[in-house]
Design an enzyme around this catalytic site. Sequence first.
Site, PDB file in Angstrom:
ATOM      1  N   HIS A  90       0.824  -1.255   0.099  1.00  0.00           N
ATOM      2  CA  HIS A  90      -0.007   0.011   0.173  1.00  0.00           C
ATOM      3  C   HIS A  90       1.022   1.321  -0.061  1.00  0.00           C
ATOM      4  CE1 HIS A  90      -2.935   2.994   1.133  1.00  0.00           C
ATOM      5  NE2 HIS A  90      -3.980   2.254   0.770  1.00  0.00           N
ATOM      6  N   GLU A 138      -3.984   2.587  -7.215  1.00  0.00           N
ATOM      7  CA  GLU A 138      -4.329   3.818  -6.285  1.00  0.00           C
ATOM      8  C   GLU A 138      -3.288   4.965  -6.209  1.00  0.00           C
ATOM      9  OE1 GLU A 138      -6.814   2.053  -2.336  1.00  0.00           O
ATOM     10  OE2 GLU A 138      -4.723   2.537  -2.043  1.00  0.00           O
TER      11      GLU A 138
HETATM   12  O1  G3P Z   1      -6.625   1.509   0.364  1.00  0.00           O
HETATM   13  C1  G3P Z   1      -7.540   2.173   0.063  1.00  0.00           C
HETATM   14  C2  G3P Z   1      -7.095   3.538   0.370  1.00  0.00           C
HETATM   15  O2  G3P Z   1      -5.889   4.016   0.321  1.00  0.00           O
HETATM   16  C3  G3P Z   1      -8.104   4.476  -0.379  1.00  0.00           C
HETATM   17  O3  G3P Z   1      -8.493   5.414   0.827  1.00  0.00           O
HETATM   18  O4  G3P Z   1      -9.422   7.192   2.027  1.00  0.00           O
HETATM   19  O5  G3P Z   1      -9.139   7.480  -0.325  1.00  0.00           O
HETATM   20  O6  G3P Z   1     -10.814   5.576   0.178  1.00  0.00           O
HETATM   21  P1  G3P Z   1      -9.557   6.560   0.450  1.00  0.00           P
END
Ligand code: G3P
Length: 215
Positions: A90, A138
Amino acid sequence: MKPILIINFKIYKESTGNNALELAKIAEKVAKEENIEIALAVNAIDLQKIKENVEIPVYAQHVDGVELGANTGFISVEMIKAFDGTLLNHSEHKLDFEVLKQTIERCKNQEIKTIVCAATPEEAGKISELNPDFIAIEPPELIGGDISVSKAQPEIITNTLEKVQVPVITGAGIKTKEDIKIAIELGTKGVLVASGITKAKDPESILKYFAESLK
Ligand code: G3P
């Protein structure tokens, strides 16, 4: 297969300790009532308690590629065998590529599913060679915000899909059912969401609202 919603609990106050258990039960209830796939990614301390109390899949947020033995403070792959898999790499817990490679291999040997995060399509392409079960794309700059990658930069998703050979999950900034719908229409197999659920005033309502795009 239905798209999956993976809730990354991170270590927010709202999703650790007793709050983690409460949120896990809400997620299980919504998964059953709405007939959708929800999995939870939970911190190491709360994993066992949550696994014992809900029937939906429970993933670790991280595991180390070390063996059982003299490795103080680490979590070995063998220690998470009772759970449904693990997130790895992550943006908030980045791994050196060689360490990631070794950890994925160790997970495969123990039949532990891996969802490996990538910050860019290029990184996703490189990770794809390690053949994890899923890659979660991400972009770090969108994590925790209110603008999703689906809406802001859908080309990141499409470029990722072109570069990888494993199923892809979309994450970062997901706050609306449209964000989820776009991610799925573009070809990803589900979404990875944290703050949109963990920080919500009423997580059950948000989950039901998200469910509309997950059936
Ligand atoms: O692993 C999921 C995360 O990093 C996304 O976070 O708060 O943008 O949904 P968020």
